[in-house]
Design an enzyme around this catalytic site. Structure first.
Site, mmCIF file in Angstrom:
data_model
loop_
_atom_site.group_PDB
_atom_site.id
_atom_site.type_symbol
_atom_site.label_atom_id
_atom_site.label_comp_id
_atom_site.label_asym_id
_atom_site.label_seq_id
_atom_site.Cartn_x
_atom_site.Cartn_y
_atom_site.Cartn_z
ATOM 1 N N LYS A 183 9.842 -21.831 -8.289
ATOM 2 C CA LYS A 183 10.838 -22.838 -8.675
ATOM 3 C C LYS A 183 10.751 -24.047 -7.756
ATOM 4 C CE LYS A 183 13.726 -22.196 -4.990
ATOM 5 N NZ LYS A 183 13.890 -23.169 -3.927
ATOM 6 N N VAL A 239 3.936 -18.288 0.403
ATOM 7 C CA VAL A 239 4.894 -17.428 1.109
ATOM 8 C C VAL A 239 5.740 -18.291 2.055
ATOM 9 C CG1 VAL A 239 5.125 -15.485 2.727
ATOM 10 C CG2 VAL A 239 3.366 -15.423 0.945
ATOM 11 N N GLY A 293 7.575 -20.700 1.421
ATOM 12 C CA GLY A 293 7.287 -22.107 1.121
ATOM 13 C C GLY A 293 8.440 -22.863 0.486
ATOM 14 N N GLY A 294 9.571 -22.178 0.256
ATOM 15 C CA GLY A 294 10.691 -22.862 -0.404
ATOM 16 C C GLY A 294 10.558 -22.861 -1.913
ATOM 17 N N MET A 295 9.685 -21.983 -2.436
ATOM 18 C CA MET A 295 9.492 -21.919 -3.887
ATOM 19 C C MET A 295 9.891 -20.557 -4.452
ATOM 20 S SD MET A 295 6.133 -24.219 -4.527
ATOM 21 C CE MET A 295 6.763 -24.899 -6.065
ATOM 22 N N ALA A 296 10.627 -19.784 -3.647
ATOM 23 C CA ALA A 296 11.230 -18.519 -4.098
ATOM 24 C C ALA A 296 10.206 -17.450 -4.477
ATOM 25 C CB ALA A 296 12.204 -18.782 -5.252
ATOM 26 N N GLY A 297 9.159 -17.318 -3.657
ATOM 27 C CA GLY A 297 8.116 -16.340 -3.956
ATOM 28 C C GLY A 297 8.601 -14.901 -3.870
ATOM 29 N N SER A 349 11.633 -13.887 -4.156
ATOM 30 C CA SER A 349 12.598 -13.724 -5.249
ATOM 31 C C SER A 349 11.869 -13.468 -6.568
ATOM 32 C CB SER A 349 13.450 -14.992 -5.401
ATOM 33 O OG SER A 349 14.048 -15.317 -4.175
ATOM 34 N N ASP A 390 18.199 -16.767 -5.180
ATOM 35 C CA ASP A 390 17.203 -17.347 -6.089
ATOM 36 C C ASP A 390 16.666 -16.350 -7.120
ATOM 37 O OD1 ASP A 390 17.177 -19.935 -5.024
ATOM 38 O OD2 ASP A 390 15.489 -19.547 -3.674
HETATM 39 C C1 LIG Z 1 16.980 -22.896 -0.533
HETATM 40 C C2 LIG Z 1 17.066 -22.187 -1.864
HETATM 41 O O1 LIG Z 1 15.782 -21.684 -2.231
HETATM 42 C C3 LIG Z 1 17.502 -23.201 -2.940
HETATM 43 O O2 LIG Z 1 17.394 -22.662 -4.237
HETATM 44 C C4 LIG Z 1 18.076 -21.041 -1.827
HETATM 45 O O3 LIG Z 1 19.355 -21.500 -1.448
HETATM 46 C C5 LIG Z 1 17.654 -19.876 -0.921
HETATM 47 O O4 LIG Z 1 17.798 -18.734 -1.672
HETATM 48 P P1 LIG Z 1 17.291 -17.301 -1.153
HETATM 49 O O5 LIG Z 1 16.048 -17.449 -0.368
HETATM 50 O O6 LIG Z 1 17.328 -16.377 -2.335
HETATM 51 O O7 LIG Z 1 18.441 -16.974 -0.113
HETATM 52 P P2 LIG Z 1 19.247 -15.622 0.194
HETATM 53 O O8 LIG Z 1 18.265 -14.521 0.397
HETATM 54 O O9 LIG Z 1 20.337 -15.441 -0.792
HETATM 55 O O10 LIG Z 1 19.863 -16.046 1.595
HETATM 56 C C6 LIG Z 1 19.065 -16.220 2.738
HETATM 57 C C7 LIG Z 1 19.837 -17.032 3.743
HETATM 58 O O11 LIG Z 1 19.843 -18.429 3.348
HETATM 59 C C8 LIG Z 1 21.088 -19.017 3.635
HETATM 60 N N1 LIG Z 1 21.746 -19.457 2.383
HETATM 61 C C9 LIG Z 1 21.216 -19.126 1.172
HETATM 62 C C10 LIG Z 1 21.829 -19.563 0.008
HETATM 63 C C11 LIG Z 1 23.003 -20.326 0.120
HETATM 64 N N2 LIG Z 1 23.644 -20.777 -0.966
HETATM 65 N N3 LIG Z 1 23.510 -20.641 1.333
HETATM 66 C C12 LIG Z 1 22.886 -20.224 2.475
HETATM 67 O O12 LIG Z 1 23.361 -20.532 3.568
HETATM 68 C C13 LIG Z 1 21.893 -17.964 4.369
HETATM 69 O O13 LIG Z 1 21.618 -18.140 5.754
HETATM 70 C C14 LIG Z 1 21.289 -16.661 3.892
HETATM 71 O O14 LIG Z 1 21.454 -15.607 4.810
HETATM 72 N N1 LIG Z 2 7.522 -10.104 -2.040
HETATM 73 C C1 LIG Z 2 7.558 -10.983 -1.019
HETATM 74 N N2 LIG Z 2 6.813 -12.102 -1.071
HETATM 75 C C2 LIG Z 2 6.867 -12.993 -0.062
HETATM 76 N N3 LIG Z 2 7.580 -12.827 1.061
HETATM 77 C C3 LIG Z 2 8.350 -11.738 1.159
HETATM 78 C C4 LIG Z 2 8.364 -10.778 0.121
HETATM 79 N N4 LIG Z 2 9.219 -9.817 0.473
HETATM 80 C C5 LIG Z 2 9.709 -10.155 1.679
HETATM 81 N N5 LIG Z 2 9.189 -11.300 2.105
HETATM 82 C C6 LIG Z 2 9.541 -11.969 3.401
HETATM 83 O O1 LIG Z 2 10.440 -13.018 3.092
HETATM 84 C C7 LIG Z 2 10.103 -14.223 3.776
HETATM 85 C C8 LIG Z 2 10.396 -15.402 2.842
HETATM 86 O O2 LIG Z 2 9.482 -15.334 1.791
HETATM 87 P P1 LIG Z 2 9.537 -16.199 0.447
HETATM 88 O O3 LIG Z 2 8.128 -16.431 0.031
HETATM 89 O O4 LIG Z 2 10.449 -15.578 -0.547
HETATM 90 O O5 LIG Z 2 10.198 -17.550 0.997
HETATM 91 P P2 LIG Z 2 10.710 -18.805 0.225
HETATM 92 O O6 LIG Z 2 9.847 -19.038 -0.970
HETATM 93 O O7 LIG Z 2 10.842 -19.900 1.207
HETATM 94 O O8 LIG Z 2 12.142 -18.341 -0.271
HETATM 95 P P3 LIG Z 2 13.280 -19.261 -0.948
HETATM 96 O O9 LIG Z 2 12.619 -20.445 -1.565
HETATM 97 O O10 LIG Z 2 13.877 -18.323 -1.974
HETATM 98 O O11 LIG Z 2 14.205 -19.559 0.176
HETATM 99 C C9 LIG Z 2 8.616 -14.094 4.118
HETATM 100 O O12 LIG Z 2 8.370 -14.672 5.359
HETATM 101 C C10 LIG Z 2 8.358 -12.595 4.124
HETATM 102 O O13 LIG Z 2 8.356 -12.079 5.428
#
Ligand SMILES: C[C@](O)(CO)[C@H](O)COP(=O)(O)OP(=O)(O)OC[C@H]1O[C@@H](n2ccc(N)nc2=O)[C@H](O)[C@@H]1O
Ligand SMILES: Nc1ncnc2c1ncn2[C@@H]1O[C@H](COP(=O)(O)OP(=O)(O)OP(=O)(O)O)[C@@H](O)[C@H]1O
Length: 321
Positions: free
Chosen positions: A13, A102, A104-108, A110, A143
């Site tokens: 995303k 990983v 990267g802020g793209m919800a991998g 999730s 996410d």
């Molecule tokens: C940055 C985004 O990717 C934007 O869509 C999301 O807000 C992050 O979503 P996510 O990685 O699924 O986050 P979660 O696993 O629910 O939460 C991880 C941590 O991010 C912070 N968090 C997340 C979502 C939110 N609305 N407020 C927060 O402050 C909190 O410190 C939380 O402990």
């Molecule tokens: N299936 C998975 N894929 C990637 N990372 C995972 C997974 N399960 C647990 N993790 C852990 O979660 C951390 C965050 O990974 P992810 O790739 O979801 O980050 P993100 O894309 O920045 O998340 P978001 O955008 O939702 O905040 C990683 O550093 C890793 O240690």
């Protein structure tokens, strides 16, 4: 008969718009965001196995946990609990192919959790509907519901309450991947720190952007992209400023940090432009690598089965028909 493995494709995303509000009592921030699902995907395969396990391949696989810390494994446990099953009897082998950066802020992570939920619902023939899966998804992470749903959607609460947005047009993106990830809680923490004692700028409401999505003109959309977390990601990774500038210099209409970063997403006029921008950005030496993607794309879906096996929801309310 041994059930055949099921492979689910799940999208990354980008947040086209992300307003971060106040911190709630539970520590999460109140959000208003517009998600778009992109054609950068992970594939999650679920198959019965004597012993449960996880294997991960693809981009950044080395930094993904293969134990109970993997969000996809948490999804297996949560689904088993809800469905009254023992996840070890018989066991499940999860095979994850990473195409989404990983951390990267793209919800991998999730996406993988959503893929595991969707795949096991089919493998175990649990026949849970969309709402029940979304409910479990929300418990796993903010996410995760969007990764199940895909398309374009308005997210509120901590991001888990979704209303689909009808976006009839395809947008073309260039994605710039950084050399290492950012920790999402750390980025929210940095935003809190930057905001301390200031009346900091917050992104305005999402309505103009939702309006622009109905026009389908990427120029209109480009002007309205906004992410409150961008300042925090740039504060933690100052070189992102250079990446964002380089994408626009290369001909993108606009660039934005994706969610909590550090990945940057550049909106382009059309698919040819995206290929041109990607080539130029790749030569600029400001990021690890680039990808071209389009959006919106559907949420979790079984590979080779584009129509069947999706839980069919009652038509949800839509913003901007
Ligand atoms: C940055 C985004 O990717 C934007 O869509 C999301 O807000 C992050 O979503 P996510 O990685 O699924 O986050 P979660 O696993 O629910 O939460 C991880 C941590 O991010 C912070 N968090 C997340 C979502 C939110 N609305 N407020 C927060 O402050 C909190 O410190 C939380 O402990
Ligand atoms: N299936 C998975 N894929 C990637 N990372 C995972 C997974 N399960 C647990 N993790 C852990 O979660 C951390 C965050 O990974 P992810 O790739 O979801 O980050 P993100 O894309 O920045 O998340 P978001 O955008 O939702 O905040 C990683 O550093 C890793 O240690």
């Amino acid at each position: 008969m041994v059930p055949t493995p099921i492979t689910v494709r799940v999208p990354a995303k980008v947040n086209l718009h992300l307003t971060v509000g106040d911190t709630r009592a539970d520590g999460y921030h109140e959000l208003a965001t517009v998600f778009q699902a992109l054609s950068l995907v992970d594939e999650v395969t679920v198959r019965p196995a004597d012993q449960s396990g996880i294997d991960v391949r693809g981009d950044g696989a080395d930094s993904v946990p293969t134990d109970s810390g993997n969000l996809a494994w948490k999804a297996v446990r949560a689904l088993a609990e809800r469905g009254g099953r023992d996840p070890e009897e018989p066991g499940v082998q999860l095979s994850i192919h990473k195409g989404i950066p990983v951390a990267g802020g793209m919800a991998g992570g999730s996406a993988d959790a959503a893929g595991a939920l969707f795949g096991l619902n089919a493998l175990w023939r649990l026949e849970m509907g969309r709402d029940e899966l979304l409910d479990i998804a929300a418990e796993l992470g903010s996410d995760v519901p969007f990764a199940l749903q895909g398309g374009t959607a308005l997210g509120t609460g901590r991001g888990e309450h979704l209303v689909p947005v009808l976006a009839r047009h395809t947008y073309h993106w260039v994605i710039a991947l950084d050399s290492s990830g950012l920790h999402t809680p750390g980025v929210y923490g940095e935003l809190d720190r930057l905001r301390e004692g200031t009346h900091s700028q917050r992104a305005s409401g999402a309505e103009p952007l939702l309006e622009a999505l109905t026009s389908g003109d990427p120029r209109e959309l480009a002007f309205l992209l906004g992410n409150d977390l961008q300042a925090a990601a740039v504060s933690l990774r100052p070189h992102l400023r250079r990446t964002l500038r380089a994408g626009v210099d290369a001909g993108a209409l606009a660039g934005i940090v994706s969610g909590s970063g550090p990945t940057c997403a550049f909106l382009c006029s059309d698919s040819e432009d995206a290929v041109r921008v990607a080539a130029e950005l790749s030569g600029a030496g400001v990021c690890r690598t680039v990808r071209v993607a389009r959006g919106p794309v559907p949420g979790a879906r079984i590979v080779g089965d584009d129509h069947a096996d999706r839980p069919t929801p009652p038509t949800p309310p839509q913003v901007h028909a």
